[in-house]
Design an enzyme around this catalytic site. Sequence first.
Site, PDB file in Angstrom:
ATOM      1  N   ASP A  26       0.815  -1.211   0.000  1.00 58.17           N
ATOM      2  CA  ASP A  26       0.000   0.000   0.000  1.00 58.17           C
ATOM      3  C   ASP A  26       0.854   1.268   0.000  1.00 58.17           C
ATOM      4  O   ASP A  26       0.625   2.189  -0.797  1.00 58.17           O
ATOM      5  CB  ASP A  26      -0.937   0.009   1.205  1.00 58.17           C
ATOM      6  CG  ASP A  26      -2.043  -1.029   1.077  1.00 58.17           C
ATOM      7  OD1 ASP A  26      -2.142  -1.668   0.021  1.00 58.17           O
ATOM      8  OD2 ASP A  26      -2.801  -1.203   2.046  1.00 58.17           O
ATOM      9  N   ARG A 106       1.651   6.803  17.143  1.00 54.78           N
ATOM     10  CA  ARG A 106       1.385   7.729  16.040  1.00 54.78           C
ATOM     11  C   ARG A 106       1.929   9.135  16.275  1.00 54.78           C
ATOM     12  O   ARG A 106       2.466   9.737  15.344  1.00 54.78           O
ATOM     13  CB  ARG A 106      -0.113   7.785  15.743  1.00 54.78           C
ATOM     14  CG  ARG A 106      -0.729   6.488  15.215  1.00 54.78           C
ATOM     15  CD  ARG A 106       0.225   5.650  14.431  1.00 54.78           C
ATOM     16  NE  ARG A 106      -0.417   4.559  13.713  1.00 54.78           N
ATOM     17  CZ  ARG A 106       0.209   3.480  13.314  1.00 54.78           C
ATOM     18  NH1 ARG A 106       1.500   3.326  13.609  1.00 54.78           N
ATOM     19  NH2 ARG A 106      -0.399   2.539  12.640  1.00 54.78           N
ATOM     20  N   ASP A 135      -6.115   6.355  12.606  1.00 59.20           N
ATOM     21  CA  ASP A 135      -4.734   6.791  12.378  1.00 59.20           C
ATOM     22  C   ASP A 135      -4.640   8.057  11.550  1.00 59.20           C
ATOM     23  O   ASP A 135      -3.756   8.887  11.750  1.00 59.20           O
ATOM     24  CB  ASP A 135      -3.919   5.670  11.727  1.00 59.20           C
ATOM     25  CG  ASP A 135      -3.458   4.639  12.742  1.00 59.20           C
ATOM     26  OD1 ASP A 135      -3.438   4.958  13.945  1.00 59.20           O
ATOM     27  OD2 ASP A 135      -3.098   3.523  12.332  1.00 59.20           O
ATOM     28  N   SER A 187      -5.102  -7.263   8.869  1.00 56.63           N
ATOM     29  CA  SER A 187      -4.004  -6.306   8.847  1.00 56.63           C
ATOM     30  C   SER A 187      -3.382  -6.228  10.238  1.00 56.63           C
ATOM     31  O   SER A 187      -4.064  -6.463  11.241  1.00 56.63           O
ATOM     32  CB  SER A 187      -4.496  -4.923   8.417  1.00 56.63           C
ATOM     33  OG  SER A 187      -5.406  -4.400   9.370  1.00 56.63           O
TER      34      SER A 187
END
Length: 419
Positions: A26, A106, A135, A187
Amino acid sequence: MTQPTDTAPTATAKEKIVLAYSGGLDTSIILKWLQTERNYDVVCFTADLGQGDEVEEARVKALNTGAVAAYALDLREEFVRDYVFPMFRSSALYEGYYLLGTSIARPLIAKKMVEIAEKEGAVAVSHGATGKGNDQVRFEMTAYALNPDIVTVAPWRDWEFQGRADLEEFAREHGIPVPTTKKDPWSTDANMLHISYEGGILEDPWAEPPAHMFKLTTDPAEAPSEAEYVEIGFEKGDAVSINGEAMSPATLLQAANLLAGKHGVGRLDLVENRFVGMKSRGVYETPGGTLLYHARRAVESLTLDREVLHQRDQLSPKYAELVYNGFWFAPEREALQVYFDHVAASVTGTARIKLYRGNATVVGRKAPASLYDKDLVSFEAGGDYNQHDAGAFIKLNALRMRVQARVAAKANKPQPQEV
């Protein structure tokens, strides 16, 4: 391609953009899309938060895919010292369970993106988060907090690809290798604190996670049949030693992961509420974090005043919500951090934890400034406590309820009938 009006404008010159790059399909597609569709020179950044060899592999792949520069930064100590441990001081759990393993990583990644953008003269930052998740909010909120004029580009919200087939076709057109075998049907996101699993077969909240999915923890049913005891030492709220051996924050968390993971500690299956408004199912492995959470609370039970502990626990859910929703650099989170750090200043001591088949059980605790007074609490005579004082204490606390009961009884009392 047609561009929505609420997205960043397409660059007309070769301006630079910094991309948070994982090395997967991705973000490799995003790298090429930013070049071909937005006319950016792409600087890639991969954060080493404990993923291992894949960090350097991602840096090399980024350059091979066309990045004009690629950074791979070892942030393990900074991550644990300046993000994980401060969060731990708050005793934060999102919705009562989640130890915020993805959420807390993050702001550090986004902070470094902004720093690299300044160093490289880049005008924008980009990421691979989807338009349905948390996110995207965490990355962009941090970027704006640190550089209010930065441009953020979110390809998953902007491009016209309709599905996986479109993405793979774009990859083939631009020479990006497409895996010939299917990945695991979920994922993952990994760092030193945890691994998360979402999507695919896990989108059915009734379906049990496959046994082979887990990487950090042994199946509790197959964990050692003999319990293991571990002692965690704390200074001012932070774990500093395991079984008497002093360690740096990252080294200690890694050791805690191995110890707790061996015994199947730290698995969580949760349906949570995303900030964007939908429920999602996440499965998490946080072995070391779970061990340290229970150990720290054991020491706190000795060193924190009752009202301070209760007040801290009332504020912890708000702090967890701020971290989960991406407000790490917001003034309210920073203000709460000052409070939690002040409270944690007295949390020095040692907890003894029994690890056994999925459980981390507190079996002992000690602290040099313990508020626990054995003579005071003992059923034997002695100490400063006079049991006769308890009667007046109880009556004073019951006064308002006694008054209420009398008023209620009077209101419900049958009235005399007229003759």
